[in-house]
Design a protein around this motif. Sequence first.
Motif, PDB file in Angstrom:
ATOM      1  N   ARG A   1       0.376  -1.069  -0.053  1.00  0.00           N
ATOM      2  CA  ARG A   1       0.350   0.715   0.363  1.00  0.00           C
ATOM      3  C   ARG A   1       1.111   1.644   0.148  1.00  0.00           C
ATOM      4  N   ARG A   2       0.653   2.248  -0.336  1.00  0.00           N
ATOM      5  CA  ARG A   2       1.542   3.743  -0.699  1.00  0.00           C
ATOM      6  C   ARG A   2       1.812   3.947   0.605  1.00  0.00           C
ATOM      7  N   ARG A   3       1.275   4.539   1.566  1.00  0.00           N
ATOM      8  CA  ARG A   3       1.282   4.986   2.901  1.00  0.00           C
ATOM      9  C   ARG A   3       1.111   4.337   4.116  1.00  0.00           C
ATOM     10  N   ARG A   4       0.742   3.266   3.997  1.00  0.00           N
ATOM     11  CA  ARG A   4       0.818   2.471   5.392  1.00  0.00           C
ATOM     12  C   ARG A   4       1.293   0.907   5.093  1.00  0.00           C
ATOM     13  N   GLU A   5       0.917   0.137   6.347  1.00  0.00           N
ATOM     14  CA  GLU A   5       1.984  -1.070   5.704  1.00  0.00           C
ATOM     15  C   GLU A   5       1.629  -2.031   5.094  1.00  0.00           C
ATOM     16  N   PRO A   6       2.077  -3.196   5.032  1.00  0.00           N
ATOM     17  CA  PRO A   6       1.333  -3.473   3.186  1.00  0.00           C
ATOM     18  C   PRO A   6      -0.115  -4.204   3.988  1.00  0.00           C
ATOM     19  N   LEU A   7      -0.703  -5.274   3.398  1.00  0.00           N
ATOM     20  CA  LEU A   7      -1.946  -6.318   3.669  1.00  0.00           C
ATOM     21  C   LEU A   7      -1.090  -7.130   4.517  1.00  0.00           C
ATOM     22  N   THR A   8      -1.891  -8.046   4.886  1.00  0.00           N
ATOM     23  CA  THR A   8      -1.344  -9.178   5.157  1.00  0.00           C
ATOM     24  C   THR A   8      -2.661  -9.847   4.811  1.00  0.00           C
ATOM     25  N   ALA A   9      -2.045 -11.639   4.360  1.00  0.00           N
ATOM     26  CA  ALA A   9      -3.520 -12.845   4.415  1.00  0.00           C
ATOM     27  C   ALA A   9      -2.392 -13.322   5.347  1.00  0.00           C
ATOM     28  N   TYR A  10      -3.042 -14.612   6.174  1.00  0.00           N
ATOM     29  CA  TYR A  10      -2.752 -15.864   6.272  1.00  0.00           C
ATOM     30  C   TYR A  10      -2.871 -16.916   5.315  1.00  0.00           C
ATOM     31  N   LEU A  11      -2.060 -17.953   4.894  1.00  0.00           N
ATOM     32  CA  LEU A  11      -2.094 -19.069   4.573  1.00  0.00           C
ATOM     33  C   LEU A  11      -2.530 -20.178   4.855  1.00  0.00           C
ATOM     34  N   TYR A  12      -2.549 -20.916   4.870  1.00  0.00           N
ATOM     35  CA  TYR A  12      -3.304 -22.273   5.650  1.00  0.00           C
ATOM     36  C   TYR A  12      -3.101 -23.599   4.677  1.00  0.00           C
TER      37      TYR A  12
END
Length: 123
Positions: free
Chosen positions: A53-64
């Motif tokens: 993302r531009r101004r914030r920390e990245p989006l996280t998606a956990y994987l199983y």
Amino acid sequence: MSVRFWDPDGTTYGIPTYPWRLAPDGLATRRQLRARGLSPGRQGIAAQTLRPRRRREPLTAYLYRVDLARPVRPMTPGMWRAHAAMMRARRRCPECGQDAGYVIPTSLGTCVTCAYPEEQRAA
């Protein structure tokens, strides 16, 4: 491809990390598992995928891991009754006690009629 998030060994982020939409086959998010009628069960997080993302920390998606996922338990009649009671309670206004016909907004805490009585009289 964002090379910044390519870390299949987990040396940088602690767990295997892949760029958004580039996770290998055999790994899925909770939503992807649910769409297949599965749940993670008791397995831990196998990897993560990050989206910049531009101004914030990245989006996280956990994987199983899909091969360790278990079928979703079906709803029992008691669970359906409890769900229906919970939804009825969310529609009931605590001030006037009426069923509003919609879920009461938590920002108001009451139905719209009780939250804005002067606007209801003018209409």
